[in-house]
Design an enzyme around this catalytic site. Structure first.
Site, short mmCIF file in Angstrom:
data_model
loop_
_atom_site.label_atom_id
_atom_site.label_comp_id
_atom_site.label_asym_id
_atom_site.label_seq_id
_atom_site.Cartn_x
_atom_site.Cartn_y
_atom_site.Cartn_z
N LYS A 148 39.42 48.07 43.37
CA LYS A 148 38.92 47.10 42.42
C LYS A 148 38.63 45.79 43.15
O LYS A 148 39.45 45.30 43.94
CB LYS A 148 39.97 46.87 41.32
CG LYS A 148 39.41 46.47 39.97
CD LYS A 148 40.47 46.54 38.90
CE LYS A 148 39.87 46.18 37.55
NZ LYS A 148 40.88 46.18 36.48
N GLU B 116 47.96 53.79 22.39
CA GLU B 116 48.32 53.05 21.19
C GLU B 116 49.13 53.88 20.20
O GLU B 116 50.05 53.37 19.55
CB GLU B 116 47.07 52.49 20.51
CG GLU B 116 46.33 51.45 21.30
CD GLU B 116 45.30 52.02 22.27
OE1 GLU B 116 44.58 51.22 22.91
OE2 GLU B 116 45.22 53.27 22.39
N ARG C 269 43.40 52.31 16.47
CA ARG C 269 43.57 53.61 17.11
C ARG C 269 44.91 54.25 16.77
O ARG C 269 45.13 55.42 17.08
CB ARG C 269 43.42 53.47 18.62
CG ARG C 269 42.19 52.68 19.05
CD ARG C 269 41.98 52.72 20.55
NE ARG C 269 41.27 53.92 20.94
CZ ARG C 269 41.09 54.31 22.20
NH1 ARG C 269 41.62 53.60 23.18
NH2 ARG C 269 40.42 55.40 22.49
#
Length: 621
Positions: free
Chosen positions: A284, A370, A398
């Site tokens: 990243k 979640e 969610r």
């Protein structure tokens, strides 16, 4: 101002992936270098998601180089990693407008480009979507490839594994690419792994493997032994046993920044049938040292100087509502050792940083999961622990079943700190907290509050924590009004609002973040203003009082009008047979796109001037 395209001789030739496919393979590393510089120089001028895109430059080039996009389908998970994709698919000149009002969408979206095959924003959807596309093509007899590119963080969600489990049962040609930027496994990447990936994805290995199966199929005992031996050998060298058990042919890990290895491996894998899994390791922030060192800080950036080693501080900032929550959580944890904090991979966004440092044994980051997050809280509550779930409004959607079935139905003592309630600006429709008041207030056994300022947020969090049942406190993104929170925590009376201003004829009932706007409208129209505080239970006594002394009641909220706080007021008035005109003002029945928050509120008629004019017109008709 955008980066000068003349400084990028190869990139300026790429107006579509067809142009990319016209290049020689030997030119691709230079294109990658130019694309990475273009991203750095452009995003530093306009802001946006940054580190993730720098990590997918080579992978994006390789995919569009080898696959016939848009006929072949590439589905990008989440979308933070898709900025290079946008540049290579005809949106290079508009990159400087990304996340801005009327600019490029922050994530892939089907209405923006035919190359954006699926709208994303929430994580872990790519494999399901790509599998659906692959099955759709198969049913229609179309020879088309489907590729899902998913990050290692998104692989923590159960939905990704549900899709993979199903894929193995469909015998469909699907390629899942795991973009793994977890630096802890970067040491596993190198010449040996790239070599193994090439061998395992090649036709020779595949033909030997399949030929061996045919020879041994009539010799079950030896066949089973050979299969176990193969899996044992691969398991010693490669971390793909899990994916193999799910029915995928696992290849990797390979260096996601080595274009030669990527192109050769992907080229080989195009020829393979059935579900395929390619594990690539990327970094990243690749190519920009500050982002490589601190990819979290450089995940999403403001305008900055790429020649400097740090992002601008912006001077002294107001406390955000997330900061208020983070401070309250630490203070409450010091008072009550039963408290635990839970988040679905939103430690920084929800500001649990200090809490995680002070109370590591009481801090749980469950990853992008979640549903598990909410049921974990329910299980903790069953044992007398006091869980606080820090979650964005858009992500709580969610886990709706778990909220209803596992928490509220059992009347369990769980507090939900719901961040990003209302519009969120640049992240747009996928991240707007437009529906939480609507989807929460229909659930029995819940107490629901919406904070109007920083102090109210702190006191509501304390109130919800003290309440013995399922409670939610909703607050907006960003800085508040500048109110200094009182350190002393006092529980509010459940279901009671407060009168802010007394006026004539019109009573404005404000819910949460719209209070300052309501006060401005109240001053202009000499209207009564009430801060309702509670959406459930609603303050019926205050509504009855105001209905009896005013000609009209106006509800104001930064939530969808449909089913929102205003609807709760309507229902109460109808149920009690009160005689008063009512008007609901809030978010319209549409998905609000990205843009500057102030611009969006103006467009939606939710500024004080616009609301004042609306009410003047309404009351004279």
């Amino acid at each position: 101002m955008n980066a000068n395209i003349a400084d990028y001789p190869l990139l300026k030739m790429i107006d579509s992936p067809a142009d990319l496919r016209a290049l020689e393979e030997t030119q691709l590393p230079l294109l990658a270098e130019e694309l990475r510089r273009y991203l750095i120089n452009t995003i530093s001028r306009c802001g946006g998601h940054f580190a993730a895109g720098l990590g997918t430059v080579e992978l994006t080039i390789a995919l569009h180089y080898l696959y016939n996009t848009p006929e072949d389908r590439i589905v990008w998970d989440v979308g933070h990693q898709a900025y290079p994709h946008k540049v290579l698919t005809g949106r290079r000149e508009r990159l400087e407008t990304i996340r801005q009002t009327d600019g490029l969408h922050p994530f892939p979206v089907r209405t923006e480009s035919e190359y954006d095959t699926f709208a994303v924003g929430h994580s872990s959807t790519s494999i399901s979507a790509a599998l659906g596309m692959a099955i759709g093509a198969k049913q229609q007899g179309i020879d088309r490839k489907a590729i899902a590119v998913i990050g290692d963080g998104a692989m923590t969600a159960g939905m990704a594994f549900e899709a993979m489990n199903h894929a193995s049962d469909t015998d469909t040609d699907l390629l899942v690419i795991l973009n793994d930027n977890d630096m802890s496994i970067s040491e596993n990447v190198g010449g040996l792994n790239n070599y193994l990936a090439k061998i395992l994805s090649g036709r020779f290995y595949s033909s030997i493997k399949e030929g061996g199966k045919k020879v041994l199929k009539n010799m079950p005992a030896i066949s089973e032994w050979a299969h176990r031996a193969e899996e044992h050998m691969k398991g010693m060298m490669l971390p793909g046993t899990l994916f193999e058990e799910l029915g995928f042919n696992y290849i990797g890990p390979i260096d996601g920044h080595n274009l030669e290895a990527l192109v050769q491996t992907l080229s080989n894998m195009k020829q393979l049938k059935g579900p395929q899994f390619l594990h690539v390791v990327t970094k990243k922030g690749k190519g920009y040292e500050p982002a490589e060192k601190d990819p979290i800080a450089y995940h999403g950036v403001p305008i900055f100087n790429p020649q400097e080693d740090s992002l601008p501080s912006g001077g002294k900032k107001k406390l955000t509502y997330s900061n208020i929550f983070g401070q309250w959580l630490c203070d409450m944890a010091a008072e009550d050792e039963r408290l635990v904090g839970i988040t679905p991979a939103m430690r920084e966004g929800s500001d649990l940083i200090e809490f995680s440092r002070q109370y590591p044994e009481r801090y749980y980051d469950v990853g992008i999961a979640e549903q598990h997050c909410v049921t974990l809280a329910a299980g903790l509550a069953c044992e007398g622990v006091k869980p606080v779930v820090a979650i964005y409004s858009t992500f709580l959607q969610r886990a709706y079943d778990q909220l209803i079935h596992d928490c509220a139905l059992q009347d369990l003592d769980v507090l939900f700190a719901i961040d990003r309630g209302g519009l969120v600006g640049g992240d747009g429709a996928t991240h707007n907290g437009a529906f939480d008041l609507s989807y929460l207030r229909c659930i029995p056994n819940m107490v629901i509050m919406a904070a109007a300022d920083e102090n109210e947020c702190r006191q509501m969090l304390y109130t919800g924590y003290q309440y013995e049942g399922t409670a939610a406190v909703r607050y907006p993104r960003g800085a508040g009004t500048g109110v200094t929170p009182e350190q002393t925590m006092t529980a509010l009376e459940i279901g009671k609002g407060r009168l802010i201003r007394s006026g004539q004829k019109i009573a404005i009932l404000s819910f949460g973040s719209m209070l300052e706007t309501a006060k401005e409208v109240g001053e202009t129209l000499d209207a009564t203003v009430a801060d309702m505080r509670f959406i459930k239970p609603i303050d019926g006594a205050l509504i009855t009082e105001l209905a009896g002394t005013h000609d009209a009641i106006v509800t104001l909220e930064e939530n969808a009008i449909s089913g929102g706080a205003g609807s709760a007021v309507n229902e109460y008035i109808l149920d009690k047979g009160l005689s008063v005109k009512v008007k609901n003002i809030g978010l319209p029945d549409l998905f609000v796109e990205h843009g500057d928050h102030a611009d969006l509120m103006k467009r939606l008629g939710l500024t004080s001037d616009a609301i004042t004019e609306t009410l003047r017109t309404w009351t004279t008709n």
